[in-house]
Design a protein around this motif. Structure first.
Motif, PDB file in Angstrom:
ATOM      1  N   ALA A  65       0.822  -1.206   0.000  1.00  0.00           N
ATOM      2  CA  ALA A  65       0.000   0.000   0.000  1.00  0.00           C
ATOM      3  C   ALA A  65       0.856   1.256   0.000  1.00  0.00           C
ATOM      4  N   THR A  66       0.312   2.277  -0.625  1.00  0.00           N
ATOM      5  CA  THR A  66       0.831   3.637  -0.508  1.00  0.00           C
ATOM      6  C   THR A  66      -0.303   4.448   0.081  1.00  0.00           C
ATOM      7  N   LEU A  67      -0.028   5.093   1.191  1.00  0.00           N
ATOM      8  CA  LEU A  67      -1.053   5.855   1.897  1.00  0.00           C
ATOM      9  C   LEU A  67      -0.574   7.288   2.044  1.00  0.00           C
ATOM     10  N   SER A  68      -1.336   8.216   1.468  1.00  0.00           N
ATOM     11  CA  SER A  68      -1.002   9.636   1.548  1.00  0.00           C
ATOM     12  C   SER A  68      -2.176  10.377   2.166  1.00  0.00           C
ATOM     13  N   ILE A  69      -1.867  11.325   3.023  1.00  0.00           N
ATOM     14  CA  ILE A  69      -2.877  12.148   3.655  1.00  0.00           C
ATOM     15  C   ILE A  69      -2.481  13.604   3.486  1.00  0.00           C
ATOM     16  N   THR A  70      -3.381  14.392   2.941  1.00  0.00           N
ATOM     17  CA  THR A  70      -3.145  15.821   2.833  1.00  0.00           C
ATOM     18  C   THR A  70      -4.481  16.538   2.983  1.00  0.00           C
ATOM     19  N   GLU A  71      -4.513  17.514   3.885  1.00  0.00           N
ATOM     20  CA  GLU A  71      -5.714  18.288   4.186  1.00  0.00           C
ATOM     21  C   GLU A  71      -6.899  17.379   4.483  1.00  0.00           C
ATOM     22  N   ARG A  72      -6.649  16.339   5.302  1.00  0.00           N
ATOM     23  CA  ARG A  72      -7.658  15.368   5.759  1.00  0.00           C
ATOM     24  C   ARG A  72      -8.248  14.541   4.624  1.00  0.00           C
ATOM     25  N   GLN A  73      -7.596  14.555   3.472  1.00  0.00           N
ATOM     26  CA  GLN A  73      -7.989  13.709   2.345  1.00  0.00           C
ATOM     27  C   GLN A  73      -7.022  12.539   2.311  1.00  0.00           C
ATOM     28  N   LEU A  74      -7.563  11.329   2.279  1.00  0.00           N
ATOM     29  CA  LEU A  74      -6.760  10.117   2.305  1.00  0.00           C
ATOM     30  C   LEU A  74      -6.737   9.509   0.907  1.00  0.00           C
ATOM     31  N   TYR A  75      -5.543   9.198   0.436  1.00  0.00           N
ATOM     32  CA  TYR A  75      -5.348   8.545  -0.861  1.00  0.00           C
ATOM     33  C   TYR A  75      -4.674   7.211  -0.582  1.00  0.00           C
ATOM     34  N   LEU A  76      -5.329   6.120  -0.966  1.00  0.00           N
ATOM     35  CA  LEU A  76      -4.825   4.787  -0.687  1.00  0.00           C
ATOM     36  C   LEU A  76      -4.703   4.007  -1.989  1.00  0.00           C
ATOM     37  N   ASP A  77      -3.490   3.558  -2.258  1.00  0.00           N
ATOM     38  CA  ASP A  77      -3.273   2.614  -3.356  1.00  0.00           C
ATOM     39  C   ASP A  77      -2.991   1.287  -2.667  1.00  0.00           C
ATOM     40  N   LEU A  78      -3.950   0.363  -2.743  1.00  0.00           N
ATOM     41  CA  LEU A  78      -3.844  -0.924  -2.078  1.00  0.00           C
ATOM     42  C   LEU A  78      -3.865  -2.027  -3.119  1.00  0.00           C
ATOM     43  N   ASN A  79      -2.747  -2.723  -3.246  1.00  0.00           N
ATOM     44  CA  ASN A  79      -2.622  -3.841  -4.189  1.00  0.00           C
ATOM     45  C   ASN A  79      -3.028  -3.436  -5.613  1.00  0.00           C
ATOM     46  N   GLY A  80      -2.664  -2.210  -6.004  1.00  0.00           N
ATOM     47  CA  GLY A  80      -2.929  -1.744  -7.362  1.00  0.00           C
ATOM     48  C   GLY A  80      -4.259  -1.037  -7.554  1.00  0.00           C
ATOM     49  N   SER A  81      -5.115  -1.005  -6.539  1.00  0.00           N
ATOM     50  CA  SER A  81      -6.393  -0.288  -6.627  1.00  0.00           C
ATOM     51  C   SER A  81      -6.275   1.044  -5.897  1.00  0.00           C
ATOM     52  N   THR A  82      -6.735   2.101  -6.542  1.00  0.00           N
ATOM     53  CA  THR A  82      -6.653   3.431  -5.957  1.00  0.00           C
ATOM     54  C   THR A  82      -7.994   3.830  -5.361  1.00  0.00           C
ATOM     55  N   LEU A  83      -7.966   4.223  -4.087  1.00  0.00           N
ATOM     56  CA  LEU A  83      -9.172   4.608  -3.348  1.00  0.00           C
ATOM     57  C   LEU A  83      -8.920   5.944  -2.666  1.00  0.00           C
ATOM     58  N   THR A  84      -9.972   6.730  -2.503  1.00  0.00           N
ATOM     59  CA  THR A  84      -9.842   8.004  -1.792  1.00  0.00           C
ATOM     60  C   THR A  84     -11.005   8.178  -0.822  1.00  0.00           C
ATOM     61  N   SER A  85     -10.747   8.934   0.225  1.00  0.00           N
ATOM     62  CA  SER A  85     -11.785   9.254   1.212  1.00  0.00           C
ATOM     63  C   SER A  85     -11.362  10.493   1.978  1.00  0.00           C
ATOM     64  N   THR A  86     -12.332  11.224   2.416  1.00  0.00           N
ATOM     65  CA  THR A  86     -12.082  12.278   3.392  1.00  0.00           C
ATOM     66  C   THR A  86     -12.074  11.615   4.767  1.00  0.00           C
ATOM     67  N   ILE A  87     -11.241  12.105   5.656  1.00  0.00           N
ATOM     68  CA  ILE A  87     -11.257  11.636   7.038  1.00  0.00           C
ATOM     69  C   ILE A  87     -12.175  12.601   7.781  1.00  0.00           C
ATOM     70  N   HIS A  88     -13.314  12.086   8.235  1.00  0.00           N
ATOM     71  CA  HIS A  88     -14.323  12.912   8.900  1.00  0.00           C
ATOM     72  C   HIS A  88     -14.096  12.862  10.408  1.00  0.00           C
ATOM     73  N   ASP A  89     -14.180  14.016  11.054  1.00  0.00           N
ATOM     74  CA  ASP A  89     -14.020  14.108  12.500  1.00  0.00           C
ATOM     75  C   ASP A  89     -15.364  14.441  13.138  1.00  0.00           C
ATOM     76  N   HIS A  90     -15.722  13.687  14.181  1.00  0.00           N
ATOM     77  CA  HIS A  90     -16.990  13.875  14.891  1.00  0.00           C
ATOM     78  C   HIS A  90     -16.674  14.007  16.373  1.00  0.00           C
ATOM     79  N   ARG A  91     -17.336  14.920  17.032  1.00  0.00           N
ATOM     80  CA  ARG A  91     -17.165  15.110  18.478  1.00  0.00           C
ATOM     81  C   ARG A  91     -18.317  14.446  19.219  1.00  0.00           C
ATOM     82  N   ILE A  92     -18.031  13.930  20.390  1.00  0.00           N
ATOM     83  CA  ILE A  92     -19.059  13.288  21.207  1.00  0.00           C
ATOM     84  C   ILE A  92     -20.028  14.327  21.740  1.00  0.00           C
ATOM     85  N   VAL A  93     -19.499  15.446  22.165  1.00  0.00           N
ATOM     86  CA  VAL A  93     -20.329  16.485  22.774  1.00  0.00           C
ATOM     87  C   VAL A  93     -20.483  17.654  21.840  1.00  0.00           C
TER      88      VAL A  93
END
Length: 179
Positions: free
Chosen positions: A151-179
């Motif tokens: 895997a290659t995992l890159s994070i910039t400005e809470r955006q995650l870029y994952l290349d896992l076994n030749g497949s490229t995936l992206t996601s935002t990392i969402h933050d949630h507070r309990i209170v």
């Protein structure tokens, strides 16, 4: 290592621009028979996203006094308690009393993870963050999961870029507070 566990290896090129962390990780992850692939994948992502000196996977799901991931300083003092999935409020309360920092990474719907915590006594709840990914992101990663993973995992400005076994995936990392 748990008896009957399936071993997965991950070679990860990590580039966390947000935190200035760049490293190559060689992870050997035991997946307990009762653990889903989605939980294990979230555990690996959490480890990478929180990578720092002293980080380690916890003793496993059969151990109630440790989270999925721990971070200890050079003296052995627990500095971060990192849960995965949907821990109950009592577990968060316990962990947040032991560590300087407590957080949760989930592959589930964050609203459904947060709901049972509402109104419960959780030590330092305002400082605990629940991190989630875009819907379907972890499932897409699980779909290309193998026993030996690169895997290659890159994070910039809470955006995650994952290349896992030749497949490229992206996601935002969402933050949630309990209170």
């Amino acid at each position: 290592m748990a008896s009957g566990a399936t071993i997965h290896t991950f070679t990860v090129q990590l580039a966390d621009v947000d935190r200035g962390v760049y490293d190559e990780l060689a992870l050997r992850v035991a997946r307990h028979p009762s653990e889903t692939d989605a939980f294990m994948m979230t555990r690996v992502l959490a480890y990478c996203l929180e990578f720092e000196e002293g980080i380690a996977f916890g003793e496993g799901i059969s151990t109630t006094n440790e989270p999925a991931i721990v971070v200890r300083d050079a003296t052995g003092r627990l500095t971060s308690w990192i849960e995965v999935g949907a821990p109950d409020a009592e577990r968060l309360h316990f962990g947040s009393k032991l560590a300087d920092r407590t957080l949760v990474y989930t592959h589930r719907d964050p609203a459904k993870v947060l709901a049972p915590w509402a109104g419960k006594r959780i030590h330092n709840a305002e400082a605990i963050t629940l991190h989630s990914f875009d819907p379907g992101f972890v499932d897409s990663a699980v779909a290309v999961l193998e026993r030996r993973n690169t895997a290659t995992l890159s994070i910039t400005e809470r955006q995650l870029y994952l290349d896992l076994n030749g497949s490229t995936l992206t996601s935002t990392i969402h933050d949630h507070r309990i209170v």
